[in-house]
Design an enzyme around this catalytic site. Structure first.
Site, PDB file in Angstrom:
ATOM      1  N   VAL A 207       0.812  -1.225   0.000  1.00 56.78           N
ATOM      2  CA  VAL A 207       0.000   0.000   0.000  1.00 56.78           C
ATOM      3  C   VAL A 207       0.840   1.268   0.000  1.00 56.78           C
ATOM      4  CG1 VAL A 207      -2.119  -0.887   1.036  1.00 56.78           C
ATOM      5  CG2 VAL A 207      -0.287  -0.087   2.524  1.00 56.78           C
ATOM      6  N   GLY A 208       2.095   1.140   0.250  1.00 53.61           N
ATOM      7  CA  GLY A 208       2.921   2.345   0.251  1.00 53.61           C
ATOM      8  C   GLY A 208       4.365   2.014   0.532  1.00 53.61           C
TER       9      GLY A 208
ATOM     10  N   GLY B 297       7.488   3.422   2.952  1.00 56.82           N
ATOM     11  CA  GLY B 297       7.935   4.316   4.019  1.00 56.82           C
ATOM     12  C   GLY B 297       9.416   4.598   3.884  1.00 56.82           C
TER      13      GLY B 297
ATOM     14  N   LYS C 214       8.867  -1.213   2.635  1.00 64.94           N
ATOM     15  CA  LYS C 214       7.512  -1.247   2.084  1.00 64.94           C
ATOM     16  C   LYS C 214       6.464  -1.302   3.194  1.00 64.94           C
ATOM     17  CE  LYS C 214       7.959  -2.983  -2.559  1.00 64.94           C
ATOM     18  NZ  LYS C 214       9.375  -3.265  -2.831  1.00 64.94           N
TER      19      LYS C 214
ATOM     20  N   LYS D 208      -8.013  -6.467   8.801  1.00 68.79           N
ATOM     21  CA  LYS D 208      -7.004  -5.897   7.900  1.00 68.79           C
ATOM     22  C   LYS D 208      -6.074  -5.007   8.709  1.00 68.79           C
ATOM     23  CE  LYS D 208      -9.457  -5.965   3.564  1.00 68.79           C
ATOM     24  NZ  LYS D 208     -10.276  -5.250   2.623  1.00 68.79           N
TER      25      LYS D 208
ATOM     26  N   LYS E 160       4.276  -2.548   8.431  1.00 67.79           N
ATOM     27  CA  LYS E 160       5.365  -1.660   8.000  1.00 67.79           C
ATOM     28  C   LYS E 160       6.666  -2.394   8.167  1.00 67.79           C
ATOM     29  CE  LYS E 160       5.593   2.867   8.883  1.00 67.79           C
ATOM     30  NZ  LYS E 160       5.381   4.181   9.563  1.00 67.79           N
TER      31      LYS E 160
ATOM     32  N   ASP F  28       6.170  15.861  14.558  1.00 68.64           N
ATOM     33  CA  ASP F  28       6.195  15.733  13.096  1.00 68.64           C
ATOM     34  C   ASP F  28       4.767  15.681  12.554  1.00 68.64           C
ATOM     35  OD1 ASP F  28       7.242  15.540  10.567  1.00 68.64           O
ATOM     36  OD2 ASP F  28       7.579  13.372  10.672  1.00 68.64           O
TER      37      ASP F  28
ATOM     38  N   GLU G  27       0.710  14.329   5.799  1.00 69.33           N
ATOM     39  CA  GLU G  27       1.111  12.973   5.389  1.00 69.33           C
ATOM     40  C   GLU G  27       1.149  11.994   6.555  1.00 69.33           C
ATOM     41  OE1 GLU G  27       2.566  15.801   4.680  1.00 69.33           O
ATOM     42  OE2 GLU G  27       3.745  15.746   2.845  1.00 69.33           O
TER      43      GLU G  27
HETATM   44  N1  LIG Z   1      -2.080   2.925   8.859  1.00 63.51           N
HETATM   45  C1  LIG Z   1      -2.015   3.011   7.536  1.00 63.51           C
HETATM   46  N2  LIG Z   1      -3.087   2.746   6.770  1.00 63.51           N
HETATM   47  C2  LIG Z   1      -3.033   2.822   5.433  1.00 63.51           C
HETATM   48  N3  LIG Z   1      -1.925   3.136   4.746  1.00 63.51           N
HETATM   49  C3  LIG Z   1      -0.823   3.400   5.434  1.00 63.51           C
HETATM   50  C4  LIG Z   1      -0.797   3.366   6.868  1.00 63.51           C
HETATM   51  N4  LIG Z   1       0.447   3.665   7.276  1.00 63.51           N
HETATM   52  C5  LIG Z   1       1.153   3.899   6.177  1.00 63.51           C
HETATM   53  N5  LIG Z   1       0.413   3.740   5.063  1.00 63.51           N
HETATM   54  C6  LIG Z   1       0.856   3.900   3.675  1.00 63.51           C
HETATM   55  O1  LIG Z   1       2.246   3.694   3.605  1.00 63.51           O
HETATM   56  C7  LIG Z   1       2.889   4.875   3.156  1.00 63.51           C
HETATM   57  C8  LIG Z   1       4.182   5.083   3.922  1.00 63.51           C
HETATM   58  O2  LIG Z   1       3.890   5.080   5.320  1.00 63.51           O
HETATM   59  P1  LIG Z   1       4.507   6.131   6.316  1.00 63.51           P
HETATM   60  O3  LIG Z   1       4.400   7.488   5.723  1.00 63.51           O
HETATM   61  O4  LIG Z   1       3.885   5.931   7.648  1.00 63.51           O
HETATM   62  O5  LIG Z   1       5.987   5.646   6.321  1.00 63.51           O
HETATM   63  P2  LIG Z   1       7.175   6.349   6.997  1.00 63.51           P
HETATM   64  O6  LIG Z   1       8.300   5.399   7.043  1.00 63.51           O
HETATM   65  O7  LIG Z   1       6.721   6.907   8.296  1.00 63.51           O
HETATM   66  O8  LIG Z   1       7.475   7.500   5.991  1.00 63.51           O
HETATM   67  P3  LIG Z   1       7.942   8.950   6.302  1.00 63.51           P
HETATM   68  O9  LIG Z   1       8.904   8.875   7.433  1.00 63.51           O
HETATM   69  O10 LIG Z   1       8.567   9.376   5.036  1.00 63.51           O
HETATM   70  O11 LIG Z   1       6.705   9.732   6.657  1.00 63.51           O
HETATM   71  C9  LIG Z   1       1.892   5.989   3.365  1.00 63.51           C
HETATM   72  O12 LIG Z   1       2.045   6.965   2.422  1.00 63.51           O
HETATM   73  C10 LIG Z   1       0.572   5.293   3.189  1.00 63.51           C
HETATM   74  O13 LIG Z   1       0.257   5.225   1.826  1.00 63.51           O
END
Ligand SMILES: Nc1ncnc2c1ncn2[C@@H]1O[C@H](COP(=O)(O)OP(=O)(O)OP(=O)(O)O)[C@@H](O)[C@H]1O
Length: 670
Positions: A37-38, A40, A44, A56, A60, A148, A152
């Site tokens: 789904v994304g 980070g 992934k 669901k 992370k 933070d 986003e």
């Molecule tokens: N709880 C969630 N539900 C749905 N999608 C999610 C969730 N957490 C993260 N995602 C998806 O995963 C992507 C990356 O997650 P996230 O931004 O939390 O990662 P990160 O490692 O914290 O990134 P960054 O530090 O750059 O903000 C998000 O853009 C989103 O699309």
């Protein structure tokens, strides 16, 4: 051997071959990965299904190399139980990776939502911003600051309710004696002036500034300070008043003015924000603040069921009380969440039946489910639909698993009663706004426009009063033991070398000779009561009302510039203001095809990187930069973001010890 027996054997052999030769990992712990789904900063993010509850979740994934950074996130996140904060269920440590199982928010980031809608109408802004402020109030009350907050890092669940995520830069603070901090962290466009200036700052006040930026983005459709040149953005944050279009009504404009006050000492507290007329005029009162609630009955039920399938209850209680985020804790939270949802559906049905023909006696608080939502819940709780959702479309072990699931879910054992029905906690606020601004008049034009927008928005409106069933730990004795006491908080605070100081009054601070308390050098008029730039200021982005986050001329203000941030590298000069530009290309309309973070060689050239393998280094879009501190980070932490860099300076945080205990290797199919 009979013919069909042989066929079965052959089928199961083929299943086995398919499973063990599949290069893609599909099972992590007790979760089945469905899709990506994304992406980070560290890896992934997957959509996955919990095999026992069919819930669901997102998984992370991060490399074990990031374990120390993750510890900070997990340490804070696992303690947070609030309807508007994503729940952290479980942490799965396998050989070289760590997976965090978290609450899934199917409607994505608030950033994407605002980009799609261009601007949010005031009613929607009020609803979302209220939830956000409630979560921040809870966070601050727990002695934690986020540091933070940005579009986003705010997610929307299936009811379009707000869920704050990403606690990577959170830290403990003493909520009774505001703690001064010095680590510059966050995303530039959301950073408070005092943070940009490299002064010592109060985490709560910095969070409140970020709330102002978020509210501005929701109402205006762009960020108030967001230039291609980070230095210019910083300059504007320090000196300029944001341009406020006429379309913003007096009440939200008043709140925005207060939130974006350059001088942190005059920003409102979170309690004052929640009592602002903007909320009250829209029907949101402190008395309707939601908390996470579960009933004793639901907890008993889940405990008995887990006992029935052979779980060691002592072990379970240890996991719960220590919020270990292990397998048992994950089961506990997910089962309890399911049980609570079931109870809530029943109580909705009860409300529905009692409201028939007597609608006047049926009161729906602002953030409780609407009748429409309740009907949907009741329909989906029909026995057949339940059966459907319990059916297992899985692997060859499906039979065993479904037997296990039936033990868990279809237990006929009787449970002691004593339900505490979900209720709303009342939070009293002492401070009131001295002057009530004019009643908010809903701008019918805006509402009409927004009501004709995409289905997302329609869903948002229709789910206005929906309520999520969420687990509450506060009624659980075992949980209560685990909640950090004030003592433990102060112990943790003591680990941080920034000494907490009382914030008695602005005057008392003024007398201090500490640099951190010097007035911020902005024009005097804006110091106390900042006035937004006049709407007549035609030089400043004409027609900005119609510009979206991704379309606006800050055109450059697509996501790439939103995520420019301070990074976890300090310059050779400890006091210089160093910023890093993430050169991630503009991704256009609310999409994120490429990872945020690009290799080190694409960074702003004025950064001096200490030696190290740059190819290995990734810039965290929201990383940390310590300014003005002479402390050196212990060698273990120096590898947080960049290998071989001893210049990285992090605040001391209590660290969770990450064991590489093999018992945690639930499923290493890769
Ligand atoms: N709880 C969630 N539900 C749905 N999608 C999610 C969730 N957490 C993260 N995602 C998806 O995963 C992507 C990356 O997650 P996230 O931004 O939390 O990662 P990160 O490692 O914290 O990134 P960054 O530090 O750059 O903000 C998000 O853009 C989103 O699309």
């Amino acid at each position: 051997m009979k013919k069909n027996e042989r066929a079965n054997l052959s089928a199961s052999y083929n299943d086995l071959i398919a499973m063990i030769t599949n290069p893609r990992t599909s099972i992590i712990g007790t979760y089945r990965i469905e899709s990506v789904v994304g992406e980070g900063s560290f890896g992934k993010v997957y959509l996955a299904v919990h095999l026992l509850t069919n819930t669901k979740v997102v998984l992370k994934s991060s490399s074990r190399k990031q374990a120390v950074i993750l510890a900070r996130e997990i340490h804070h996140h696992r303690r947070l139980l609030h309807p508007n904060i994503t729940r952290l269920y479980e942490m799965i440590c396998v050989e070289d990776r760590i997976y965090l199982a978290m609450e899934y928010c199917p409607n994505g980031e608030l950033y994407e939502y605002v980009s799609r809608q261009e601007v949010l109408d005031e009613h929607t802004t009020c609803r979302l911003f209220w939830q956000l402020c409630c979560a921040i109030k809870y966070l601050h009350t727990q002695g934690c600051v986020h540091r933070d907050l940005k579009l986003e890092n705010i997610f929307l669940d299936k009811n379009f309710d707000v869920k704050i995520g990403d606690f990577g830069f959170s830290r403990d603070t003493d909520c009774s004696r505001r703690t001064f901090m010095s680590t510059r962290c966050g995303t530039v466009a959301y950073c408070a002036p005092e943070v940009v200036l490299g002064q010592k700052y109060i985490g709560e006040c910095a969070d409140i500034w970020s709330l102002g930026i978020i509210m501005y983005a929701m109402l205006v459709g762009r960020l108030p300070f967001d230039e291609d040149d980070t230095n210019l953005t910083e300059l504007k944050i320090i000196t300029e008043q944001p341009f406020l279009p006429e379309t913003v009504s007096p009440s939200p404009a008043d709140l925005l003015t207060r939130l974006l006050c350059k001088d942190y000492r005059f920003r409102p507290s979170i309690d004052q924000i929640l009592s602002h007329p903007f909320f009250q005029d829209n029907g949101y009162h402190v008395s309707s603040i939601k908390t996470v609630k579960t009933s004793v009955k639901a907890e008993d039920k889940v405990r008995r069921r887990l006992e029935l399938v052979g779980v060691d209850i002592n072990q379970l209680n240890i996991s719960i009380s220590q919020q270990r985020c292990d397998l048992l804790y994950g089961w506990w939270l997910l089962l309890l969440e399911k049980e609570t949802k079931k109870e809530n559906k029943k109580s909705n049905l009860f409300y529905l039946q009692h409201s028939k023909g007597n609608s006047s006696s049926f009161h729906i608080p602002p953030s409780s489910p609407s009748l429409k939502t309740a009907e949907v819940s009741v329909t989906s709780s029909h026995p057949n639909s339940n059966k459907l959702s319990r059916s297992y479309h899985g692997h060859s072990s499906g039979n065993l698993l479904s037997t296990f699931k039936s033990w868990l879910f279809d237990s006929k054992s009787k449970h002691p009663s004593g339900t505490t029905s979900p209720s709303f906690d009342t939070v009293s606020t002492s401070s009131k706004w001295s002057k009530r601004s004019k009643n908010l008049k809903k701008r019918s034009s805006l509402e009409n426009t927004s009501s004709t927008k995409g289905s997302d928005h329609e869903r948002l409106s229709s789910s206005k009063h929906s309520k999520e069933a969420i687990v509450d730990s506060h009624e659980n004795t075992a949980f209560e033991q685990s909640l950090p006491s004030t003592d433990s908080h102060s112990r943790i605070s003591n680990l941080v070398d920034e000494k907490p100081r009382d914030l008695v009054s602005p005057t008392s601070e003024k007398n201090s000779t500490d640099n951190s308390q010097l007035p911020i050098p902005v024009s005097e008029g804006s110091l106390i009561s900042p006035n937004f730039a006049s709407t007549a200021n035609s030089n400043h982005r004409p027609n900005s009302r119609r510009c979206s986050l991704s379309q606006l001329s800050s055109v450059n203000s697509s996501r790439s510039s939103l995520t420019r941030s301070y990074s976890n590298v300090s310059s050779t000069s400890s006091t210089s203001l160093v910023s890093i530009v993430s050169s991630r290309p503009s991704t256009g309309y609310g999409t994120r095809p490429a990872p945020y973070h690009l290799p080190i060689d694409r960074l702003h050239k004025n950064i001096q990187f200490p030696g190290g393998d740059s190819s290995n280094a990734r810039i965290n879009a929201t990383a940390i930069l310590t300014v003005g501190s002479t402390r050196r980070i212990p060698p273990t932490s120096s590898s947080l973001m960049y290998n071989n860099q001893n210049f990285v300076q992090e605040e001391d945080e209590p660290e969770e010890s990450f064991t590489s205990d093999s018992s945690r290797h639930f499923s290493d199919i890769y």
